[in-house]
Design an enzyme around this catalytic site. Structure first.
Site, PDB file in Angstrom:
ATOM      1  N   GLY A  18      63.992-143.689 -21.816  1.00 45.20           N
ATOM      2  CA  GLY A  18      64.003-142.222 -21.788  1.00 45.20           C
ATOM      3  C   GLY A  18      62.681-141.720 -22.714  1.00 45.20           C
ATOM      4  N   ASP A  19      62.309-140.654 -22.580  1.00 47.52           N
ATOM      5  CA  ASP A  19      61.017-139.796 -23.276  1.00 47.52           C
ATOM      6  C   ASP A  19      59.870-140.590 -23.344  1.00 47.52           C
ATOM      7  OD1 ASP A  19      63.050-138.358 -24.742  1.00 47.52           O
ATOM      8  OD2 ASP A  19      63.456-140.152 -25.895  1.00 47.52           O
ATOM      9  N   LYS A  22      58.066-138.488 -18.393  1.00 47.31           N
ATOM     10  CA  LYS A  22      58.338-138.344 -17.116  1.00 47.31           C
ATOM     11  C   LYS A  22      57.915-136.718 -16.618  1.00 47.31           C
ATOM     12  CE  LYS A  22      62.469-139.065 -17.660  1.00 47.31           C
ATOM     13  NZ  LYS A  22      62.449-139.777 -18.859  1.00 47.31           N
ATOM     14  N   LYS A  24      55.601-134.798 -17.714  1.00 41.91           N
ATOM     15  CA  LYS A  24      54.028-134.401 -17.642  1.00 41.91           C
ATOM     16  C   LYS A  24      53.742-134.926 -16.079  1.00 41.91           C
ATOM     17  CE  LYS A  24      49.454-135.502 -18.755  1.00 41.91           C
ATOM     18  NZ  LYS A  24      48.505-135.869 -19.555  1.00 41.91           N
ATOM     19  N   GLY A  46      65.183-133.924 -21.991  1.00 50.69           N
ATOM     20  CA  GLY A  46      64.467-132.824 -22.464  1.00 50.69           C
ATOM     21  C   GLY A  46      62.933-133.124 -22.049  1.00 50.69           C
ATOM     22  N   HIS A  47      62.626-132.304 -20.958  1.00 48.28           N
ATOM     23  CA  HIS A  47      61.109-132.591 -20.722  1.00 48.28           C
ATOM     24  C   HIS A  47      60.059-131.636 -21.563  1.00 48.28           C
ATOM     25  CE1 HIS A  47      61.980-135.303 -17.724  1.00 48.28           C
ATOM     26  NE2 HIS A  47      62.484-134.396 -16.557  1.00 48.28           N
ATOM     27  N   THR A 131      74.197-137.452 -27.380  1.00 50.32           N
ATOM     28  CA  THR A 131      73.499-136.040 -27.739  1.00 50.32           C
ATOM     29  C   THR A 131      74.795-134.901 -28.174  1.00 50.32           C
ATOM     30  OG1 THR A 131      73.615-135.410 -25.611  1.00 50.32           O
ATOM     31  CG2 THR A 131      71.598-136.228 -26.636  1.00 50.32           C
ATOM     32  N   ARG A 145      88.437-136.919 -11.220  1.00 51.09           N
ATOM     33  CA  ARG A 145      88.610-135.921  -9.976  1.00 51.09           C
ATOM     34  C   ARG A 145      89.452-134.714 -10.730  1.00 51.09           C
ATOM     35  NH1 ARG A 145      91.024-140.602  -6.242  1.00 51.09           N
ATOM     36  NH2 ARG A 145      91.479-141.376  -8.283  1.00 51.09           N
ATOM     37  N   GLN A 222      66.175-139.274 -18.446  1.00 51.66           N
ATOM     38  CA  GLN A 222      66.574-140.399 -19.282  1.00 51.66           C
ATOM     39  C   GLN A 222      65.376-141.639 -18.692  1.00 51.66           C
ATOM     40  OE1 GLN A 222      69.742-139.184 -17.995  1.00 51.66           O
ATOM     41  NE2 GLN A 222      69.580-137.430 -19.537  1.00 51.66           N
ATOM     42  N   PRO A 302      64.689-138.734 -35.028  1.00 51.67           N
ATOM     43  CA  PRO A 302      63.543-139.710 -35.175  1.00 51.67           C
ATOM     44  C   PRO A 302      63.887-140.736 -34.096  1.00 51.67           C
ATOM     45  CG  PRO A 302      64.569-139.567 -37.166  1.00 51.67           C
ATOM     46  CD  PRO A 302      65.379-138.757 -36.640  1.00 51.67           C
ATOM     47  N   ASP A 331      46.788-143.007 -25.395  1.00 48.41           N
ATOM     48  CA  ASP A 331      45.728-142.409 -26.639  1.00 48.41           C
ATOM     49  C   ASP A 331      46.557-142.550 -27.980  1.00 48.41           C
ATOM     50  OD1 ASP A 331      47.870-140.488 -25.267  1.00 48.41           O
ATOM     51  OD2 ASP A 331      47.407-139.524 -26.914  1.00 48.41           O
ATOM     52  N   SER A 402      48.075-141.554 -18.050  1.00 52.56           N
ATOM     53  CA  SER A 402      48.104-140.110 -18.797  1.00 52.56           C
ATOM     54  C   SER A 402      47.255-140.285 -20.307  1.00 52.56           C
ATOM     55  CB  SER A 402      49.452-139.883 -18.988  1.00 52.56           C
ATOM     56  OG  SER A 402      49.507-138.622 -19.984  1.00 52.56           O
TER      57      SER A 402
HETATM   58  P1  GDP Z   1      60.312-136.883 -20.681  1.00 51.50           P
HETATM   59  O1  GDP Z   1      61.667-136.670 -20.912  1.00 51.50           O
HETATM   60  O2  GDP Z   1      60.151-138.398 -20.148  1.00 51.50           O
HETATM   61  O3  GDP Z   1      59.677-136.033 -19.890  1.00 51.50           O
HETATM   62  O4  GDP Z   1      59.484-137.180 -22.187  1.00 51.50           O
HETATM   63  P2  GDP Z   1      59.385-136.099 -23.410  1.00 51.50           P
HETATM   64  O5  GDP Z   1      59.100-134.863 -22.843  1.00 51.50           O
HETATM   65  O6  GDP Z   1      60.692-136.136 -24.125  1.00 51.50           O
HETATM   66  O7  GDP Z   1      58.456-136.718 -24.381  1.00 51.50           O
HETATM   67  C1  GDP Z   1      57.136-137.001 -23.905  1.00 51.50           C
HETATM   68  C2  GDP Z   1      56.258-136.559 -25.012  1.00 51.50           C
HETATM   69  O8  GDP Z   1      55.199-136.996 -24.722  1.00 51.50           O
HETATM   70  C3  GDP Z   1      56.116-134.844 -24.643  1.00 51.50           C
HETATM   71  O9  GDP Z   1      55.870-134.337 -26.074  1.00 51.50           O
HETATM   72  C4  GDP Z   1      54.849-134.952 -23.943  1.00 51.50           C
HETATM   73  O10 GDP Z   1      54.079-133.764 -23.985  1.00 51.50           O
HETATM   74  C5  GDP Z   1      54.013-136.205 -24.524  1.00 51.50           C
HETATM   75  N1  GDP Z   1      53.138-136.905 -23.524  1.00 51.50           N
HETATM   76  C6  GDP Z   1      53.301-137.086 -22.375  1.00 51.50           C
HETATM   77  N2  GDP Z   1      52.229-137.931 -21.926  1.00 51.50           N
HETATM   78  C7  GDP Z   1      51.425-138.087 -23.018  1.00 51.50           C
HETATM   79  C8  GDP Z   1      50.330-138.565 -23.327  1.00 51.50           C
HETATM   80  O11 GDP Z   1      49.767-139.409 -22.231  1.00 51.50           O
HETATM   81  N3  GDP Z   1      49.682-138.738 -24.419  1.00 51.50           N
HETATM   82  C9  GDP Z   1      50.479-138.093 -25.587  1.00 51.50           C
HETATM   83  N4  GDP Z   1      49.622-138.035 -26.991  1.00 51.50           N
HETATM   84  N5  GDP Z   1      51.670-137.294 -25.346  1.00 51.50           N
HETATM   85  C10 GDP Z   1      52.221-137.406 -24.090  1.00 51.50           C
END
Ligand code: GDP
Length: 423
Positions: A18-19, A22, A24, A46-47, A131, A145, A222, A302, A331, A402
């Site tokens: 997860g995290d 996705k 983006k 949480g996106h 969570t 059910r 996730q 964290p 990056d 990305s």
């Molecule tokens: P998701 O649940 O898979 O969408 O991931 P999250 O949103 O929890 O975590 C992704 C975090 O990484 C977010 O704060 C995005 O803004 C950030 N993010 C996504 N792609 C990139 C990237 O290429 N570089 C950086 N520095 N941050 C990114």
């Protein structure tokens, strides 16, 4: 940005725990589709996406809802938390709310589910580190059910006449007798009053869109290493975030989906308990966590951090029938001369190049680390040696790179092609 003409439907899944970013990637691909569809999970996802410098966090709604003219579909495989969903709905423009469609078969997470989860985690010998949003117990209710579905609460009189009785029975069965019944009635009423127009038979809707030649983008929440069946059980989520979850989670045939994009960071993270073979600790971990901003969107916890894990990625590629990678957060490692990557493991002195099937084995793994070529500042050219190495090691090409958190920080390769601005 355009999907290839022949490519009507695409699925985006997370390949790690997860995290992966996705949100983006979905946001970038959603500029050229007619509907974005979520198929599992709930507010435990949480996106985060940055449009310009504005941060948007969505928990239930797929990222596409922020694009004009796109339907945002919440599939039957999801479990929806009324207050959280209402909060999200009220945070977006009314025009976008009108484009939401919610499956009448999606289940509702109720206050007694949270109470059950809290009780289980407190009493468990091995807590999962969930969570505590009631997601697991809502799925338990579904498979037991005794779940309450969106279609139920839209029936005239159901909330007033049936729901309290049902909840009294269910909460007693699960050891939290009478918990949150009045609250459930109140929040379900709010949900009905606000979203009754959005609740529909989404399976039928997707069939219709498909037959009209419309493009669908499916979005897993996730990551597939948390898949209820194929993840590191029992330290998993309660649904199938892998591509395999699309069928049961939407009623749409996965055979119609032409391309599966798997999102992976250039390193790895995991939230909660459970095995994480490439995990690092101490100052090295603290520095990576800080550089990557690795703190949970939903919980603020964290995240555990580690290196990119090739055997785990190969397993994920197989599980998701993967076509290409979307590589994110490279990056964060800008300026590193070499990048540590886990290419195998040692188990009881024996060298393994595959992710083990048994959880007992996963727990005992010692990672084998190789140094791969680094890059100065992330861009398609300076990343080429790393990207080629990844392709060689996994057999899967990178289609999206990305290069930062903003929507416009992205490089697109085959089979998706860039056309004009990505704003
Ligand atoms: P998701 O649940 O898979 O969408 O991931 P999250 O949103 O929890 O975590 C992704 C975090 O990484 C977010 O704060 C995005 O803004 C950030 N993010 C996504 N792609 C990139 C990237 O290429 N570089 C950086 N520095 N941050 C990114």
């Amino acid at each position: 940005m355009e999907l290839e003409k022949s490519m009507q439907h695409v699925c985006v899944v997370g390949l790690n725990w997860g995290d992966e970013g996705k949100g983006k990637i979905v946001d970038v691909l959603a500029t050229d589709v007619d509907a974005v569809v979520r198929y599992q999970g709930g507010a435990n996802a949480g996106h985060t996406v940055y449009i310009g410098d504005v941060r948007h966090v969505l928990h239930h709604l797929p990222m596409g809802v922020l694009h004009q003219g796109i339907l945002a579909v919440l599939g039957n495989g999801m479990v929806l938390e009324p207050l959280k969903l209402l909060e999200e709905v009220n945070s977006i423009p009314e025009e976008a709310v009108q484009r939401i469609r919610i499956s009448d078969r999606a289940h509702v997470v109720l206050p007694y589910h949270c109470a059950v989860e809290k009780l289980h985690e407190e009493r468990a010998e091995r807590p999962i580190g969930t969570t505590l949003r009631g997601i697991g117990p809502a799925y338990q209710a579904k498979y037991g059910r005794i779940g309450i579905r969106m279609g139920d609460i839209m029936e005239p009189g159901f909330i007033e006449d049936v729901l309290p009785k049902r909840l009294a029975e269910h909460s007693e069965m699960l050891g939290v007798a009478g918990e949150g019944i009045d609250e459930a009635v109140r929040i379900c009423t709010q949900l009905r009053d606000r979203l009754s127009q959005q609740v529909t038979d989404t399976r039928r809707l997707l069939q219709r869109l498909d037959s009209e030649g419309k493009k669908l983008l499916f979005e897993g929440a996730q990551g597939c290493m948390l898949d209820i069946d194929f993840g590191t059980y029992p330290f998993v989520t309660s649904s199938s975030p892998s591509f395999l979850g699309v069928g049961p989670g939407t009623g749409f045939s996965p055979r119609k989906i032409e391309h599966v994009v798997g999102v992976t960071k250039a390193y790895c993270t995991r939230v909660g308990e459970g095995p994480f073979p490439s995990e690092i600790h101490g100052e090295e971990a603290d520095a990576l966590r800080k550089a990557g901003g690795e703190f949970g969107t939903t919980t603020g916890r964290p995240r555990r951090v580690g290196w990119l894990d090739i055997p785990a990625l190969c397993f994920a590629a197989e599980l998701n029938d993967l076509d290409s990678f979307a590589l994110t957060k490279a990056d964060v490692l800008d300026g590193w001369e070499t990048i540590p990557v886990v290419t195998g493991y040692r188990l009881d002195g024996e060298l393994l190049d595959k992710f083990p099937d048994s959880l007992t084995d996963v727990q005992g793994l010692e990672p084998v680390i190789e140094q791969w070529p680094g890059w100065g500042k992330v861009d398609a050219q300076s990343m080429q040696p790393f990207i080629e190495r990844l392709h060689q090691a996994t057999g899967i090409p990178v289609s999206i790179l990305s290069t930062g958190k903003r929507r416009d920080e992205v490089c697109i390769f085959e089979p998706f092609k860039a056309e004009g601005e990505l704003a």
